[in-house]
Write an enzyme that holds these catalytic residues in place. Structure first.
Site, PDB file in Angstrom:
ATOM      1  N   PHE A 123      20.795   2.379 -60.945  1.00  0.00           N
ATOM      2  CA  PHE A 123      19.800   3.165 -60.221  1.00  0.00           C
ATOM      3  C   PHE A 123      18.449   2.490 -60.349  1.00  0.00           C
ATOM      4  CE2 PHE A 123      16.536   6.358 -59.573  1.00  0.00           C
ATOM      5  CZ  PHE A 123      16.920   6.865 -58.351  1.00  0.00           C
ATOM      6  N   ASP A 210      15.310  -3.526 -65.639  1.00  0.00           N
ATOM      7  CA  ASP A 210      14.757  -2.228 -65.254  1.00  0.00           C
ATOM      8  C   ASP A 210      14.805  -1.324 -66.487  1.00  0.00           C
ATOM      9  OD1 ASP A 210      14.264   0.341 -64.410  1.00  0.00           O
ATOM     10  OD2 ASP A 210      15.437   0.174 -62.551  1.00  0.00           O
ATOM     11  N   LYS A 239       8.698   6.031 -66.091  1.00  0.00           N
ATOM     12  CA  LYS A 239       8.972   7.326 -66.747  1.00  0.00           C
ATOM     13  C   LYS A 239       8.152   7.658 -67.999  1.00  0.00           C
ATOM     14  CE  LYS A 239      13.296   8.508 -64.628  1.00  0.00           C
ATOM     15  NZ  LYS A 239      14.096   7.479 -63.977  1.00  0.00           N
TER      16      LYS A 239
END
Ligand SMILES: *Cc1c(COP(=O)(O)O)cnc(C)c1O
Length: 389
Positions: A123, A210, A239
Site C-alpha cells: 500500500f 515506504d 503518519k
C-alpha cells in the site's frame, strides 16, 4: 463525499490512549488514528508546541528559508543517517516525490521508460501514481488507465526480483515497505532488505523504502530498516511524524540527493513552520521519554500475551508483528470484529479482511496494553466460536 463507510461514533476529546465520544463514553484506543497519534491524543507538550508556533509564525512559503524545516530535516537526518529531505503533506505525496525522483534518476541515466519494482499486497497511497504502485486491485478498480512504469512481484520473494533484473533493463528502483501494514501486517524474512540492497547495488537501482506506517518508532526502532544492517537510498515518512498534524517527508541519501533540482518538484504547504514544529516536538518527546525502546518492549509483551491466549485456538492462523505493529490473522473474514470491539469501547482495526491489526500509541502503558489484548482475545474467541462451531 461518500468516500468512507463510517462507524457510528464521534469523538470529542482525547487524552493518552483514551478517547471520549459525544455521549461522554470512554474508549480505549488501540489504533491511534491508524498509526498516526504515536504520542497518544492531545499530548500536552505537542499541544503546547503547536500553540507556541501558531502564535509566532504559521506559514510563509518554500520560496524562503524556513528555519523550523531545516531543524527538522537535520534531526531526521541524524536519526536515520539519510542526508536530504523533501517535505510533503501526506504519505501518498511523500511517495509521489520518491516515484518522481526515481523516474528522473532513470532519465538522467538515459532510461526513457523508467520502471519501478513494486510488491503484491503493498500500500502506497491513493493518488494516481501511488495507487498504481499499490498491490491491491480494490484500490485501483475504476481508476484505469493506471500509470505505466511499474512491475509487480510477490512480497518477500527475492527470486522474483532477480528474474525482473535479468529481463528488464528499464528498472531504476525498488519501492517496498520494510513491513507491510495495510497488506496484512506482513514481516519478511530477516535477510530480505539486505538482499534487496545487494540487488539494487548490483544493478544501480535505488532502494526506496515506504516507512509511512513503519517509521517514527512504530516498529520498536526509529525506522524499520534499522532492524536490518542496510541503508536505503530513499525513505518516505508521514503518519506518525506529526502526531496528527499532516506532514510527510521523502528522505534521500547519496546519489539520490543529487536528482531533484529547483523546479522539479514542490509543495505549497509542505514543511511549513507549524507542521515542522509539531514534528520536532514529536521527535523530542519520543526520544526524551524513551518511547522507542518502550514500543519495542510493549510490543513483545503484547505479542507474548496474544500467544498465550490464542495459540492453538481453532481459526487463529498467525500472530505476528514488530514493535507496536501487531497482526492476528484468522482463517475467516473478520471485519465484524471492529464493530464488536467498538461495542466494548475498544478501537481496533481489521485489514486484508482476515487480519486484526493493533497499532497502539507509543505512550500506551503496560497495563493498558494488557487490557487491549484481553478484550481483543475475548472478542476473537467469541467470534471464532460462533463462526466455526
Ligand atoms: C498510510 C500509508 C500511505 C498513505 O499515506 P496517506 O497519508 O494516507 O497518503 C502510504 N504508504 C503506507 C505504507 C501507508 O501505510
Amino acid at each position: 463525499m461518500n468516500t468512507y463507510s463510517r462507524l457510528p461514533v464521534s469523538f470529542v476529546k482525547g487524552e493518552g490512549v483514551w478517547l471520549w465520544d459525544s455521549q461522554g463514553e470512554r474508549y480505549l484506543d488501540a489504533l491511534s488514528g491508524v498509526a498516526v497519534c504515536g504520542l497518544g491524543h492531545s499530548h500536552p507538550r505537542l499541544a503546547e508546541a503547536i500553540c507556541r508556533q501558531a502564535k509566532t509564525l504559521i506559514h510563509t512559503s518554500n520560496i524562503y528559508i524556513i528555519e523550523r524545516q531545516e531543524q527538522l530535516a537535520k534531526r531526521l537526518a541524524e536519526l536515520s543517517g539519510m542526508e536530504k529531505v523533501f517535505f510533503s503533506n501526506s504519505g501518498a505525496e511523500a511517495n509521489e516525490a520518491a516515484i518522481k525522483l526515481a523516474r528522473l534518476y532513470g532519465h538522467n541515466k538515459g532510461i526513457t521508460l523508467p520502471t519501478i519494482i513494486v510488491m503484491e499486497q503493498s500500500f502506497h497511497g491513493r493518488t494516481m501514481a501511488t495507487l498504481t504502485a499499490t498491490g491491491n486491485r480494490k484500490v485501483q478498480a475504476g481508476f484505469e488507465p493506471l500509470l505505466t512504469g511499474f512491475v509487480r512481484v510477490p512480497y518477500n520473494n527475492l527470486e522474483a526480483v532477480k528474474q525482473v533484473a535479468e529481463n528488464n533493463k528499464n528498472v531504476v528502483a525498488v519501492l517496498v515497505e520494510p513491513f507491510q501494514g495495510e497488506g496484512g501486517v506482513n514481516i519478511p524474512q530477516a535477510r530480505y532488505l539486505k538482499e534487496l540492497r545487494e540487488l539494487c547495488d548490483a544493478y544501480n537501482w535505488l532502494l526506496m523504502l515506504d516507512e509511512v506506517q513503519s517509521g517514527i518508532g512504530r516498529s520498536g526502532k526509529w525506522f524499520a530498516f534499522q532492524h536490518s544492517d542496510i541503508m536505503p537510498d530513499v525513505m518516505t515518512l508521514a503518519k506518525g511524524l506529526g502526531s496528527g498534524v499532516p506532514i510527510g517527508a521523502c528522505l534521500a541519501k547519496g546519489i539520490a540527493t543529487k536528482v531533484l533540482k529547483p523546479g522539479n518538484h514542490a509543495s505549497t504547504f509542505g514543511g511549513n513552520p507549524l507542521v515542522c514544529a509539531a514534528a520536532l516536538e514529536t521527535l523530542a518527546v519520543l526520544e526524551e521519554d524513551g518511547l522507542i525502546e518502550h514500543a519495542h518492549q510493549l510490543g513483545i509483551a503484547m505479542r507474548d500475551q496474544l500467544h498465550s491466549e490464542l495459540d492453538g485456538v481453532n481459526g487463529v492462523v498467525d500472530i505476528r508483528g514488530q514493535g507496536l505493529l501487531i497482526g492476528i490473522e484468522l482463517s475467516v473474514p473478520c471485519t465484524d470484529l471492529v464493530v464488536k470491539a467498538l461495542d466494548q469501547k475498544l478501537l481496533i482495526n481489521v485489514t486484508s479482511e482476515k487480519v486484526v491489526r493493533l497499532l497502539p500509541a507509543l505512550v500506551m502503558r503496560q497495563d493498558e496494553g494488557k487490557q487491549v489484548v484481553e478484550i481483543t482475545c475475548r472478542l476473537i474467541k467469541e467470534f471464532l466460536n460462533n463462526r466455526l462451531n
